[in-house]
Design a protein around this motif. Sequence first.
Motif, short mmCIF file in Angstrom:
data_model
loop_
_atom_site.label_atom_id
_atom_site.label_comp_id
_atom_site.label_asym_id
_atom_site.label_seq_id
_atom_site.Cartn_x
_atom_site.Cartn_y
_atom_site.Cartn_z
N SER A 185 0.57 -0.81 -0.31
CA SER A 185 0.06 0.12 -0.16
C SER A 185 0.60 1.14 -0.13
O SER A 185 0.31 2.18 -0.62
N ILE A 233 6.80 10.24 -16.90
CA ILE A 233 5.92 10.07 -16.43
C ILE A 233 6.44 8.25 -15.83
O ILE A 233 6.95 7.64 -14.53
N LEU A 256 8.62 6.67 -11.80
CA LEU A 256 8.45 5.81 -11.99
C LEU A 256 9.72 4.72 -11.36
O LEU A 256 10.18 4.13 -10.33
N THR A 276 2.71 10.44 -9.57
CA THR A 276 2.22 10.07 -11.12
C THR A 276 1.53 11.40 -11.05
O THR A 276 1.26 11.93 -11.97
N ALA A 277 0.44 11.84 -10.32
CA ALA A 277 -0.71 12.53 -10.07
C ALA A 277 0.46 13.57 -9.64
O ALA A 277 0.05 14.94 -10.27
N VAL A 328 2.03 1.26 -3.79
CA VAL A 328 1.63 1.94 -4.14
C VAL A 328 0.71 3.64 -4.37
O VAL A 328 0.52 4.50 -5.23
N ALA A 329 0.79 3.52 -2.59
CA ALA A 329 0.07 5.02 -2.80
C ALA A 329 1.71 6.19 -3.33
O ALA A 329 1.25 7.12 -3.63
N LYS A 330 3.09 6.26 -2.64
CA LYS A 330 3.43 6.59 -3.47
C LYS A 330 4.08 7.10 -5.21
O LYS A 330 3.82 7.64 -5.63
N ALA A 331 3.72 5.56 -5.90
CA ALA A 331 3.16 5.62 -7.44
C ALA A 331 2.04 6.63 -7.39
O ALA A 331 2.12 7.01 -8.44
N GLY A 332 0.78 6.48 -6.98
CA GLY A 332 0.32 7.29 -7.56
C GLY A 332 0.17 8.52 -6.88
O GLY A 332 0.06 9.57 -7.90
N LEU A 333 1.20 8.93 -5.92
CA LEU A 333 0.85 10.48 -5.42
C LEU A 333 2.10 11.25 -6.25
O LEU A 333 1.79 13.13 -6.77
#
Lengths: 211, 238
Positions: free
Chosen positions: A67, A113, A117, A77-78, A70-75
């Motif tokens: 988690s 992007i 990552l 990318t955003a 995944v949260a870091k990757a989402g943040l």
Amino acid sequence: MPLGFALLLTAGGVMLGRGGIDAVQLRLLGVRLGQAAVAAAGVQILAGEYGTGLIRATLIVVPRRWSVLVAKAGLLTAGVVPVAVVGVGVAVIGLPLSDALLRAAGESVLHLILVGLLGLGVAAAVRSSAAAMGIVLGLLYLAPMLLWMLPDPDWGRFLYRLTPATAVQALTTTVDDAGLPLGPWAALGVVAAWTVGALGMGAVLFQRRNA
Amino acid sequence: MATIEVNGLRKRYGAAVALDGMTFTVRPGHVTGFVGPNGAGKSTTLRTIIGLDRPDAGTAIIGGRRYAELAHPMRHCGALLDPHALHPARSGRNHLLWLAASQGLPARRADEVLGLTGLADAGRRAAGGYSLGMRQRLGVAAALLGDPPVLLLDEPFNGLDPAGIVWMRGLLRDLAAEGRSVLVSSHLMSELQDMAGHVVVAGHGRVIADAGVDDLIGEYASLEAAYLELTAGVGGIR
């Protein structure tokens, strides 16, 4: 903070005017600089926590390490998406619209992007800002130079096609791409493969190791 | 109330054996002291219980579940393991607000635990400037944030001034008396003698003794004498 630099460096390509054979590639030279800053953002979003020790607090709060990643990757990318879109958009402003331009600009955004990552994946694997930046910058800038020093030129040429540095050259080229070592979409595939590899290895190590 | 069950933990770092079948249970209602020479595996055990270290074998269960399975882990188990695990530029209060938000706790809990730990004034300053004693207090505040039935504290007396030590002793005793399971690792036998009801003595990654403090004092006169006798010949650092 690194993302601010990424925006400036990427958008800075607009200063390069429209001269030359391939105006799009010239304008998108900023992507080759901006990618370093994006990679730094990707590294820092995780490795920075190892520097301060905050990672131990984070993992006590969120013990499911998947988690966290995944949260870091989402943040990340955003954060990278608007920077990449605006940066690349400003860089190519005023150029005549064409399919090739849209393809190169779109791929540049995707490339940025992916490089962010990639930085995150390497940081998860090595847990240190300095080491992760060394690896990522080496891959982005040093690897193609070192490969030309290989004693066997055939191997050198083969491996050269597999570096992200070659990829960014290929995917920003819109004119006379016959002489390139690989096509624009294959180039993006190379970058994606590096990113998936780094994230996969980083995720496995992050999951299994002590914090 | 919830117990901590440590069952057969094993862990090696290369050639060095950190944990060699560590097994004990912490029960609610009294403070359990966790003692042993440096290198006995105390910190590794505590880190393994909350999932920071991965054991090679064995389990650590809190109230029937592994720490990593808990949706809001800080409501089940509060831990003070590393007083330096914080963002140096963030204020103590913001550190707690971040933790509270992550656990679905209201923001007022941050101010409540700041008051409880004597940091009501210092809470607005950047945590990077805190002394070790203040960081320990902030760590205790973080551990208490979710009002958990289980508490783990690694060397909580380090860096506290004499008044702070008295405060910490009273606080931990009260928390245990409320029916919580409280595991405290420490080298301060005199503190534990006054505070703990039970002691787990570790050495070479195993449990050497697991007994009531009163029983040990009855047999060896003091907890310190008991500790020295039990750990004689147990070299800590290998």
